[in-house]
Design a protein around this motif. Structure first.
Motif, PDB file in Angstrom:
ATOM      1  N   SER A   1      46.142  11.441  37.767  1.00 35.11           N
ATOM      2  CA  SER A   1      47.572  11.286  37.482  1.00 35.11           C
ATOM      3  C   SER A   1      47.939   9.820  37.309  1.00 35.11           C
ATOM      4  N   LEU A   2      47.319   8.974  38.127  1.00 34.49           N
ATOM      5  CA  LEU A   2      47.611   7.542  38.069  1.00 34.49           C
ATOM      6  C   LEU A   2      47.157   6.950  36.741  1.00 34.49           C
ATOM      7  N   TRP A   3      45.948   7.294  36.320  1.00 29.35           N
ATOM      8  CA  TRP A   3      45.442   6.760  35.054  1.00 29.35           C
ATOM      9  C   TRP A   3      46.238   7.290  33.864  1.00 29.35           C
TER      10      TRP A   3
ATOM     11  N   THR B   1      49.387   8.293  33.865  1.00 29.22           N
ATOM     12  CA  THR B   1      50.725   7.682  33.892  1.00 29.22           C
ATOM     13  C   THR B   1      50.681   6.247  33.392  1.00 29.22           C
ATOM     14  N   MET B   2      49.716   5.468  33.883  1.00 34.72           N
ATOM     15  CA  MET B   2      49.620   4.070  33.455  1.00 34.72           C
ATOM     16  C   MET B   2      49.267   3.966  31.978  1.00 34.72           C
ATOM     17  N   GLY B   3      48.315   4.778  31.533  1.00 31.23           N
ATOM     18  CA  GLY B   3      47.903   4.724  30.132  1.00 31.23           C
ATOM     19  C   GLY B   3      49.021   5.099  29.185  1.00 31.23           C
ATOM     20  N   PHE B   4      49.750   6.156  29.530  1.00 29.76           N
ATOM     21  CA  PHE B   4      50.840   6.606  28.662  1.00 29.76           C
ATOM     22  C   PHE B   4      51.973   5.580  28.650  1.00 29.76           C
ATOM     23  N   ALA B   5      52.300   5.019  29.815  1.00 31.18           N
ATOM     24  CA  ALA B   5      53.368   4.020  29.882  1.00 31.18           C
ATOM     25  C   ALA B   5      53.002   2.775  29.074  1.00 31.18           C
ATOM     26  N   ALA B   6      51.749   2.335  29.178  1.00 28.75           N
ATOM     27  CA  ALA B   6      51.316   1.152  28.434  1.00 28.75           C
ATOM     28  C   ALA B   6      51.356   1.393  26.937  1.00 28.75           C
ATOM     29  N   LEU B   7      50.867   2.561  26.509  1.00 28.48           N
ATOM     30  CA  LEU B   7      50.860   2.877  25.084  1.00 28.48           C
ATOM     31  C   LEU B   7      52.283   2.986  24.542  1.00 28.48           C
ATOM     32  N   ALA B   8      53.156   3.657  25.278  1.00 28.43           N
ATOM     33  CA  ALA B   8      54.539   3.814  24.832  1.00 28.43           C
ATOM     34  C   ALA B   8      55.256   2.462  24.780  1.00 28.43           C
ATOM     35  N   SER B   9      54.962   1.585  25.744  1.00 28.02           N
ATOM     36  CA  SER B   9      55.639   0.286  25.798  1.00 28.02           C
ATOM     37  C   SER B   9      55.183  -0.658  24.698  1.00 28.02           C
ATOM     38  N   SER B  10      54.080  -0.344  24.043  1.00 29.11           N
ATOM     39  CA  SER B  10      53.621  -1.205  22.952  1.00 29.11           C
ATOM     40  C   SER B  10      54.536  -1.124  21.735  1.00 29.11           C
ATOM     41  N   VAL B  11      55.318  -0.051  21.627  1.00 29.00           N
ATOM     42  CA  VAL B  11      56.232   0.088  20.488  1.00 29.00           C
ATOM     43  C   VAL B  11      57.669   0.375  20.916  1.00 29.00           C
ATOM     44  N   LEU B  12      57.879   0.674  22.200  1.00 27.77           N
ATOM     45  CA  LEU B  12      59.218   0.961  22.705  1.00 27.77           C
ATOM     46  C   LEU B  12      59.602  -0.066  23.751  1.00 27.77           C
ATOM     47  N   ASN B  13      60.888  -0.206  23.972  1.00 27.88           N
ATOM     48  CA  ASN B  13      61.386  -1.072  25.031  1.00 27.88           C
ATOM     49  C   ASN B  13      60.847  -0.588  26.373  1.00 27.88           C
TER      50      ASN B  13
ATOM     51  N   PRO C   1      52.746   1.229  39.790  1.00 32.89           N
ATOM     52  CA  PRO C   1      51.815   1.149  38.658  1.00 32.89           C
ATOM     53  C   PRO C   1      52.481   1.458  37.320  1.00 32.89           C
ATOM     54  N   LEU C   2      53.465   2.365  37.319  1.00 34.24           N
ATOM     55  CA  LEU C   2      54.208   2.661  36.089  1.00 34.24           C
ATOM     56  C   LEU C   2      54.893   1.405  35.564  1.00 34.24           C
ATOM     57  N   SER C   3      55.546   0.662  36.439  1.00 35.82           N
ATOM     58  CA  SER C   3      56.227  -0.562  36.017  1.00 35.82           C
ATOM     59  C   SER C   3      55.238  -1.611  35.515  1.00 35.82           C
ATOM     60  N   TYR C   4      54.164  -1.828  36.253  1.00 39.63           N
ATOM     61  CA  TYR C   4      53.166  -2.822  35.848  1.00 39.63           C
ATOM     62  C   TYR C   4      52.539  -2.470  34.504  1.00 39.63           C
TER      63      TYR C   4
ATOM     64  N   VAL D   1      42.787  -3.339  38.275  1.00 38.26           N
ATOM     65  CA  VAL D   1      43.234  -3.925  39.539  1.00 38.26           C
ATOM     66  C   VAL D   1      44.433  -3.152  40.092  1.00 38.26           C
ATOM     67  N   THR D   2      45.342  -2.748  39.214  1.00 30.49           N
ATOM     68  CA  THR D   2      46.492  -1.953  39.658  1.00 30.49           C
ATOM     69  C   THR D   2      46.033  -0.645  40.281  1.00 30.49           C
ATOM     70  N   TYR D   3      45.045  -0.003  39.655  1.00 25.48           N
ATOM     71  CA  TYR D   3      44.502   1.254  40.191  1.00 25.48           C
ATOM     72  C   TYR D   3      43.902   1.035  41.581  1.00 25.48           C
ATOM     73  N   LEU D   4      43.140  -0.050  41.734  1.00 29.94           N
ATOM     74  CA  LEU D   4      42.516  -0.317  43.039  1.00 29.94           C
ATOM     75  C   LEU D   4      43.562  -0.618  44.104  1.00 29.94           C
ATOM     76  N   MET D   5      44.577  -1.395  43.743  1.00 29.17           N
ATOM     77  CA  MET D   5      45.599  -1.773  44.723  1.00 29.17           C
ATOM     78  C   MET D   5      46.568  -0.635  45.015  1.00 29.17           C
ATOM     79  N   ALA D   6      46.631   0.357  44.136  1.00 32.04           N
ATOM     80  CA  ALA D   6      47.526   1.503  44.364  1.00 32.04           C
ATOM     81  C   ALA D   6      47.136   2.280  45.613  1.00 32.04           C
ATOM     82  N   HIS D   7      45.888   2.137  46.058  1.00 27.97           N
ATOM     83  CA  HIS D   7      45.464   2.808  47.284  1.00 27.97           C
ATOM     84  C   HIS D   7      46.189   2.259  48.512  1.00 27.97           C
ATOM     85  N   TRP D   8      46.753   1.050  48.378  1.00 26.12           N
ATOM     86  CA  TRP D   8      47.483   0.449  49.496  1.00 26.12           C
ATOM     87  C   TRP D   8      48.965   0.818  49.482  1.00 26.12           C
TER      88      TRP D   8
END
Length: 576
Positions: A91-93, A95-107, A133-136, A186-193
């Motif tokens: 779920s983490l990967w 969410t992060m992947g989709f957010a990053a891809l969407a942010s490349s063309v959207l605000n 992680p979503l924000s990052y 790094v975000t994925y690794l730190m998300a465990h905290w």
């Protein structure tokens, strides 16, 4: 240096101090600087008009307007349903992947706002494992393309103003992919905290609710204990306001009087419980609105409500809504709801009227998290037109050499004539602040040249920084821009640092590209605090995070981001 150059240095120092002091009024600060330059004769009206009509700035404005139509499509909402599974890692990967891809063309702010409610409501993964992680990911995803973030477009605008060709659509992509890949790991690794408490029953953040005892209420004359207000489920009577006096803490033996303002703290889901007490009117009741269906919103940075009270802002007439409750992260709010000065990031629970969703000022002032949704959505052939038109714009620019401004203007025209965008939406969402900041920054750059300050920076680079110091100067630009981003705003940091970076490159007789790329990428980096960037503030307010979570997770991500920028930028765009 000339006297004018020294005066400009002083003005720039004052500008930086003002930006740090008045972080919420960036446009006003830059506007004041622009007027100072004009009044002192550093620039002429012709310079101002030329900067305001800069082709790069025009491209930025048109693309921002096009992004309004993209936000109205259902793509983000449809894909968000497939983000969550029983696996936290999966779920983490996703969410992060989709957010990053969407942010490349959207605000990226719009991306986080759209996904925020979906993440919070999912029942498979604790939202606190996903929100930061979503924000990052959204921040880093914005670095993938020219239009992914406003800072890229600002640097592009300033580059064209100095006579350079500017950037192409995918000039940021190779560096952005390298930075994104390392940053996400790094975000994925730190998300465990991060905490995994989620939003289970009883963990909702406490809102402040207000009720008033009417003169004929049977509760008048009773003690708090006798009235049954002592042991409410998930609600706590925190304060009584009686005229100019406050009773806090409230004791079980305190006697209730007519006109008392009763301030409750707790779970807003229990607001209907207060209806059971005769003669107790909620704050929203004064405005004649029902609380059967409530809408939760966050106040935006650019909202007219910032620094004002509900009463002084004329909230009811302005938005056709009344505030039922208010919540502020990291601070206990108290006092009468109508007299509390509002801040960006405040959560409001609204009782809305029939015109709320159609009001043109809702999206300007709020992120709507739940409840009533504005009617500004598109579907059918209009949605297809937006996405295919957007793809055609990118193809024309990247594949056939058509200028991005030309292709964007044609697409904007098609969106307006097809009804995908209305004139009211364009007026409401026109990026006045960005336009003013960039115009002012371009005028500052012009003044640096006319006063000789730009030449002195170039000469300093040539005389003091030898060839061996090119990398040192590059790192200095990157780190300085990053620090300014954390102190002021990303757009202001990019605007201030571009002339310095460009003139350093000229003086050292190296390519300007790695230097200005350092400005663009560093200005997009804000990970360490919840207040440095709007998406961080949104997830901070919508979760159970504390400042320590941003420090623990954000510092490693920021260091990784900066190191990867130092590696990849000179690799893709060499100095010589």
């Amino acid at each position: 240096m000339s006297l004018q150059a020294y005066a400009l240095v002083g003005l720039l120092a004052l500008l930086l101090i003002a930006l740090v002091r008045f972080q919420q009024q960036v446009a006003s600060v830059f506007g004041a600087m622009l007027l100072c330059l004009l009044a002192l004769g550093f620039i002429q009206i012709e310079d101002l008009l030329r900067s305001a009509a800069n082709p790069g700035l025009a491209t930025l404005v048109v693309l921002v307007l096009i992004s309004i139509a993209l936000e109205k499509t259902s793509l983000l909402r449809r894909f968000s349903r497939f983000l969550f599974s029983g696996s936290v890692s999966g779920s983490l990967w996703r969410t992060m992947g989709f957010a990053a891809l969407a942010s490349s063309v959207l605000n990226n702010t719009a991306v986080v706002a759209t996904l925020l409610s979906t993440v919070k409501k999912n029942k498979k993964v604790p939202p606190t494992k996903l929100l930061l992680p979503l924000s990052y990911a959204a921040i880093m995803g914005g670095t993938l393309t020219l239009i992914g973030t406003s800072t890229n477009l600002i640097v592009h605008s300033m580059l064209t103003d100095v006579g350079q060709p500017g950037f192409h659509f995918f000039d940021f992509t190779l560096i952005g992919l390298g930075v994104l890949a390392g940053g996400l790991v790094v975000t994925y690794l730190m998300a465990h905290w991060l905490p995994a408490t989620g939003f289970q029953e009883g963990t909702a953040r406490p809102y402040l609710l207000e009720g008033q005892l009417s003169p004929d209420s049977p509760l008048v004359g009773q003690t708090v204990e006798q009235a049954g207000l002592r042991h409410l489920s998930d609600l706590f009577l925190a304060e009584i306001v009686r005229g100019q006096d406050r009773i806090r803490p409230v004791a079980h033996y305190d006697v209730l009087c007519a006109g008392d303002k009763l301030l409750f703290s707790g779970d807003v889901k229990q607001v209907q419980v207060l209806r059971q007490f005769p003669g107790l009117q909620l704050f929203a009741d004064e405005n004649g609105l029902t609380i059967e269906a409530l809408t939760e919103v966050i106040i935006k940075e650019e909202s007219v409500l910032r620094g004002r009270t509900l009463k002084s802002a004329g909230f009811r007439s302005r938005f056709d809504a009344a505030v039922v409750a208010i919540r502020r992260e990291g601070e206990r709010v108290s006092g009468r709801i109508g007299d509390i000065p509002l801040k960006a990031g405040d959560f409001l629970l609204l009782a809305t009227g029939p015109d709320f969703a159609g009001r043109p000022n809702i999206s300007k002032n709020f992120f709507v998290l739940s409840g009533v949704k504005p009617h500004s959505v598109v579907s059918g052939w209009r949605e297809s037109l937006i996405w295919w038109g957007f793809a055609g714009m990118i193809l024309a620019s990247a594949g056939f050499g058509v200028s991005l401004l030309t292709s964007a203007l044609f697409l904007l025209g098609a969106l307006i004539f097809s009804g995908c965008l209305s004139a009211n939406e364009i007026k409401r969402r026109f990026p006045v602040e960005i336009w003013l900041v960039v115009t002012s920054a371009l005028c500052i750059a012009t003044t640096m040249t006319s006063t000789g300050l730009a030449g002195h920076i170039s000469q300093f680079a040539a005389d003091t920084l030898g060839e061996r110091s090119v990398m040192l100067a590059f790192i200095g630009v990157l780190v300085t821009t990053y620090l300014l981003t954390e102190l002021i705003t990303n757009n202001a940091a990019a605007a201030l640092m571009f002339p310095v970076a460009y003139n350093l490159a000229s003086g050292m007789e190296v390519s300007y590209l790695p230097m200005v790329m350092a400005v663009a990428f560093a200005a997009s980096a804000s990970f360490v605090t919840p207040y440095g960037y709007q998406t961080n503030l949104m997830v901070y307010n919508a979760s159970q995070y504390r400042l320590k979570h941003f420090m623990v997770c954000g510092v490693p991500v920021a260091l990784t981001y900066m190191v990867l920028c130092i590696v990849f930028i000179p690799l893709v765009y060499p100095f010589y």
